[in-house]
Design a protein around this motif. Sequence first.
Motif, PDB file in Angstrom:
ATOM      1  N   LEU A  60      44.394  59.756  86.882  1.00  0.00           N
ATOM      2  CA  LEU A  60      44.746  59.965  85.472  1.00  0.00           C
ATOM      3  C   LEU A  60      44.595  58.688  84.655  1.00  0.00           C
ATOM      4  CD1 LEU A  60      47.875  62.270  85.841  1.00  0.00           C
ATOM      5  CD2 LEU A  60      45.435  62.847  85.929  1.00  0.00           C
ATOM      6  N   ILE A  61      44.587  57.546  85.342  1.00  0.00           N
ATOM      7  CA  ILE A  61      44.255  56.273  84.718  1.00  0.00           C
ATOM      8  C   ILE A  61      43.327  55.518  85.657  1.00  0.00           C
ATOM      9  CG2 ILE A  61      46.390  56.069  83.379  1.00  0.00           C
ATOM     10  CD1 ILE A  61      47.364  54.039  85.491  1.00  0.00           C
ATOM     11  N   SER A  62      42.547  54.612  85.084  1.00  0.00           N
ATOM     12  CA  SER A  62      41.632  53.801  85.884  1.00  0.00           C
ATOM     13  C   SER A  62      41.627  52.388  85.323  1.00  0.00           C
ATOM     14  CB  SER A  62      40.221  54.396  85.831  1.00  0.00           C
ATOM     15  OG  SER A  62      39.294  53.578  86.515  1.00  0.00           O
ATOM     16  N   LEU A  63      41.677  51.406  86.204  1.00  0.00           N
ATOM     17  CA  LEU A  63      41.767  50.012  85.770  1.00  0.00           C
ATOM     18  C   LEU A  63      40.618  49.627  84.852  1.00  0.00           C
ATOM     19  CD1 LEU A  63      43.189  47.283  85.915  1.00  0.00           C
ATOM     20  CD2 LEU A  63      41.956  46.822  88.055  1.00  0.00           C
ATOM     21  N   ASP A  64      39.431  50.211  85.075  1.00  0.00           N
ATOM     22  CA  ASP A  64      38.281  49.840  84.245  1.00  0.00           C
ATOM     23  C   ASP A  64      38.343  50.444  82.842  1.00  0.00           C
ATOM     24  OD1 ASP A  64      37.670  52.489  84.726  1.00  0.00           O
ATOM     25  OD2 ASP A  64      35.835  52.088  85.855  1.00  0.00           O
ATOM     26  N   ARG A  65      39.401  51.193  82.535  1.00  0.00           N
ATOM     27  CA  ARG A  65      39.600  51.745  81.196  1.00  0.00           C
ATOM     28  C   ARG A  65      40.682  50.970  80.421  1.00  0.00           C
ATOM     29  NH1 ARG A  65      36.273  54.590  78.639  1.00  0.00           N
ATOM     30  NH2 ARG A  65      37.827  55.971  77.701  1.00  0.00           N
ATOM     31  N   PHE A  66      41.093  49.826  80.948  1.00  0.00           N
ATOM     32  CA  PHE A  66      42.134  49.029  80.301  1.00  0.00           C
ATOM     33  C   PHE A  66      41.548  47.778  79.667  1.00  0.00           C
ATOM     34  CE2 PHE A  66      44.825  51.645  82.866  1.00  0.00           C
ATOM     35  CZ  PHE A  66      46.047  51.675  82.198  1.00  0.00           C
ATOM     36  N   SER A  67      42.181  47.362  78.572  1.00  0.00           N
ATOM     37  CA  SER A  67      41.920  46.061  77.981  1.00  0.00           C
ATOM     38  C   SER A  67      43.289  45.486  77.605  1.00  0.00           C
ATOM     39  CB  SER A  67      41.008  46.186  76.759  1.00  0.00           C
ATOM     40  OG  SER A  67      40.699  44.915  76.243  1.00  0.00           O
ATOM     41  N   ALA A  68      43.315  44.575  76.649  1.00  0.00           N
ATOM     42  CA  ALA A  68      44.566  44.047  76.114  1.00  0.00           C
ATOM     43  C   ALA A  68      44.338  43.716  74.651  1.00  0.00           C
ATOM     44  CB  ALA A  68      45.023  42.822  76.891  1.00  0.00           C
ATOM     45  N   MET A  69      45.417  43.587  73.898  1.00  0.00           N
ATOM     46  CA  MET A  69      45.323  43.530  72.443  1.00  0.00           C
ATOM     47  C   MET A  69      45.684  42.139  71.910  1.00  0.00           C
ATOM     48  SD  MET A  69      47.100  47.251  71.892  1.00  0.00           S
ATOM     49  CE  MET A  69      47.040  47.232  70.099  1.00  0.00           C
ATOM     50  N   PHE A  70      44.687  41.515  71.287  1.00  0.00           N
ATOM     51  CA  PHE A  70      44.839  40.223  70.624  1.00  0.00           C
ATOM     52  C   PHE A  70      45.252  40.522  69.185  1.00  0.00           C
ATOM     53  CE2 PHE A  70      43.168  35.725  70.309  1.00  0.00           C
ATOM     54  CZ  PHE A  70      43.321  35.548  68.959  1.00  0.00           C
ATOM     55  N   GLY A  71      46.533  40.348  68.875  1.00  0.00           N
ATOM     56  CA  GLY A  71      47.054  40.706  67.565  1.00  0.00           C
ATOM     57  C   GLY A  71      47.182  39.518  66.637  1.00  0.00           C
ATOM     58  N   ILE A  72      47.040  39.770  65.348  1.00  0.00           N
ATOM     59  CA  ILE A  72      47.296  38.756  64.334  1.00  0.00           C
ATOM     60  C   ILE A  72      48.245  39.332  63.283  1.00  0.00           C
ATOM     61  CG2 ILE A  72      45.066  37.605  64.638  1.00  0.00           C
ATOM     62  CD1 ILE A  72      44.169  38.928  61.987  1.00  0.00           C
ATOM     63  N   TYR A  73      49.010  38.461  62.646  1.00  0.00           N
ATOM     64  CA  TYR A  73      49.845  38.865  61.513  1.00  0.00           C
ATOM     65  C   TYR A  73      50.038  37.665  60.603  1.00  0.00           C
ATOM     66  CZ  TYR A  73      54.030  36.712  63.751  1.00  0.00           C
ATOM     67  OH  TYR A  73      54.948  35.851  64.324  1.00  0.00           O
ATOM     68  N   GLY A  74      50.464  37.934  59.359  1.00  0.00           N
ATOM     69  CA  GLY A  74      50.676  36.857  58.396  1.00  0.00           C
ATOM     70  C   GLY A  74      49.396  36.368  57.737  1.00  0.00           C
ATOM     71  N   LEU A  75      48.361  37.221  57.655  1.00  0.00           N
ATOM     72  CA  LEU A  75      47.119  36.807  56.996  1.00  0.00           C
ATOM     73  C   LEU A  75      47.361  36.474  55.529  1.00  0.00           C
ATOM     74  CD1 LEU A  75      44.008  36.437  57.084  1.00  0.00           C
ATOM     75  CD2 LEU A  75      43.820  38.858  56.446  1.00  0.00           C
ATOM     76  N   ALA A  76      48.190  37.258  54.856  1.00  0.00           N
ATOM     77  CA  ALA A  76      48.448  37.013  53.430  1.00  0.00           C
ATOM     78  C   ALA A  76      48.999  35.610  53.212  1.00  0.00           C
ATOM     79  CB  ALA A  76      49.436  38.059  52.892  1.00  0.00           C
ATOM     80  N   GLU A  77      49.937  35.207  54.054  1.00  0.00           N
ATOM     81  CA  GLU A  77      50.546  33.885  53.896  1.00  0.00           C
ATOM     82  C   GLU A  77      49.528  32.779  54.172  1.00  0.00           C
ATOM     83  OE1 GLU A  77      53.515  36.750  53.770  1.00  0.00           O
ATOM     84  OE2 GLU A  77      52.092  36.476  55.413  1.00  0.00           O
ATOM     85  N   LEU A  78      48.715  32.955  55.217  1.00  0.00           N
ATOM     86  CA  LEU A  78      47.718  31.928  55.539  1.00  0.00           C
ATOM     87  C   LEU A  78      46.715  31.754  54.396  1.00  0.00           C
ATOM     88  CD1 LEU A  78      46.181  29.973  57.379  1.00  0.00           C
ATOM     89  CD2 LEU A  78      45.044  31.958  58.398  1.00  0.00           C
ATOM     90  N   VAL A  79      46.208  32.849  53.858  1.00  0.00           N
ATOM     91  CA  VAL A  79      45.252  32.763  52.758  1.00  0.00           C
ATOM     92  C   VAL A  79      45.868  32.037  51.571  1.00  0.00           C
ATOM     93  CG1 VAL A  79      44.013  34.131  51.026  1.00  0.00           C
ATOM     94  CG2 VAL A  79      43.893  34.768  53.443  1.00  0.00           C
ATOM     95  N   ASN A  80      47.095  32.397  51.233  1.00  0.00           N
ATOM     96  CA  ASN A  80      47.753  31.745  50.095  1.00  0.00           C
ATOM     97  C   ASN A  80      48.000  30.269  50.370  1.00  0.00           C
ATOM     98  OD1 ASN A  80      47.771  34.187  48.731  1.00  0.00           O
ATOM     99  ND2 ASN A  80      49.874  34.693  49.292  1.00  0.00           N
ATOM    100  N   GLN A  81      48.347  29.915  51.616  1.00  0.00           N
ATOM    101  CA  GLN A  81      48.560  28.504  51.965  1.00  0.00           C
ATOM    102  C   GLN A  81      47.271  27.703  51.795  1.00  0.00           C
ATOM    103  OE1 GLN A  81      50.066  29.683  55.857  1.00  0.00           O
ATOM    104  NE2 GLN A  81      51.844  28.351  55.600  1.00  0.00           N
ATOM    105  N   LEU A  82      46.166  28.231  52.303  1.00  0.00           N
ATOM    106  CA  LEU A  82      44.896  27.515  52.225  1.00  0.00           C
ATOM    107  C   LEU A  82      44.424  27.371  50.779  1.00  0.00           C
ATOM    108  CD1 LEU A  82      43.069  29.121  55.289  1.00  0.00           C
ATOM    109  CD2 LEU A  82      43.744  26.711  55.069  1.00  0.00           C
ATOM    110  N   LEU A  83      44.620  28.415  49.971  1.00  0.00           N
ATOM    111  CA  LEU A  83      44.198  28.342  48.574  1.00  0.00           C
ATOM    112  C   LEU A  83      45.078  27.389  47.771  1.00  0.00           C
ATOM    113  CD1 LEU A  83      43.288  32.084  47.906  1.00  0.00           C
ATOM    114  CD2 LEU A  83      41.718  30.147  48.157  1.00  0.00           C
TER     115      LEU A  83
END
Length: 515
Positions: free
Chosen positions: A305-328
């Motif tokens: 019902l599951i297979s190891l070759d069907r798995f990955s992992a999730m590289f998440g990001i958050y706070g893009l709004a703050e970073l953009v405003n900081q750089l600008l």
Amino acid sequence: MSLESLQQQAMSLIQNPSLTPQQKQLALYQTLEAALPACSYSPAVAEAVEQGLLHEMFESAAPFKPRYLLPDYQKALQLGSEYLELAAPSNLDEAIQFLLVLYQSVPSVTTYPVFVGHIDQLLEPFVSDQLTDQQLDDKIRRFWQAIDRTLPDSFVHANLGPADSRIGRSVLRVDAQLAQSVPNLTFRYQEGVTPADLLSQLSDNIVACNKPHIANHQMISRDFDGDYGQVSCYNSLPIGGGAHTMMRLNLRQSFFQCDGSIDDYLANTVPHCTSLMVEAMSHRIDFLVERSGFYQGNFLATEGLISLDRFSAMFGIYGLAELVNQLLEAKGSHSRYGHDEEAMVLAEQIVAAYQQQLRQHRVKHCQGERLMFHSQSGISSDSEETAGTRIPIGEEPDAVSYIRRCARLHRYFDAGISDIFVVEPTIANNPSALTRLIRGGLQLGLRCFTANVSNNDLVRITGYLVKRSDIDKLRQGAERHQSTVLGAEAVDVAKILDRRARIISHETVPLEQWR
């Protein structure tokens, strides 16, 4: 944590009047899990975690189950389960009972399953022509109530679509009537496959109970070799697999890794932060796969019902709004994320740079040896960072402008992204405007459309839903849904009820002019 401190914390949980016995039991297990020694990261990764640059999403230091699991329920229904001593079902009642039993053995980060399947595809083959719509609705109502009562967690997620079906129509009727927070629901919409009147029904359901999410099936399916599911909040993952783990990068905090310039951030900070994240996630994945034994001994794996070759992992990001405003701000610009083209161009440059860096890394035990990119929708305790790539709460423009500005980012996130469009209750008088907004948003490139009608009892927190009335109950004592406490925290800390409710004022603009 000392043994004495651990015992004191356990005792405080046992005596907490706001927890049910089941919630106390879960909290005790999570307390012991949290007391494990920290991961043996390299000094650089350990420092990044300590500084808050990398966030572990409260996962165990010794993970023994995947964060998100998407079993092949269709295969289970076809073959039965030797482990559960269940034969393959032959009618609708047996199929529903089979699934309800199987759900109890599907783990996740919350202990409850985050995915209960493509309900219409799973159950439609069992629907008899002799069954009236009322009889079908009665069966689905009992099924829906059983899910809510036995899996009381709002991260439990069901899917429908893209094709029409009697089961799908029944689920929508029942879901609008019951207005439960569990299960969460996504409809996988595809132009030319999903009938127009069914899209209208989806809009009516959103007005009634803020469900379902509308996924851009044509867009998302291109990112997957085989079928996928929308799980938890709005995460896209392969059927028969899932995600070993998820960590997230705090983009607001990442600003302090550069000299303040956009050039330095793109050239140096992006590869540095990506490398730290990949190293940290690889460490966790290796433990889960190579040391925990989950993929070798669990019946979900041994029965296919599951297979190891069907798995990955999730590289998440958050706070893009703050970073953009900081750089600008550092360069002397007054442009703001979500409102000015200069800010949105920079936002896309940053997201594209991280995607490109991520593709250069190879990670063991992941499908295609790669991690999936995810715009993480925030957690209830976030107070300084905006969820994922969303526009900060209280600063949202009208829905059409919001879509125009942010849809360009959705194509980068194969593991999922969502923006929440909050509309005023007057939409009930003009539901066709919501239908046009959905179609227009998906045509402009939204990967997932999510709306909140501001006066509904069900309120969307990040991607999951909690009832306002349940939050009120929690403030008076115990409440049976595991996720209500997170919703209450999001109301108090993240101020999610302060999202700006807007009238859809551009619904008469032809779709082709939205661009």
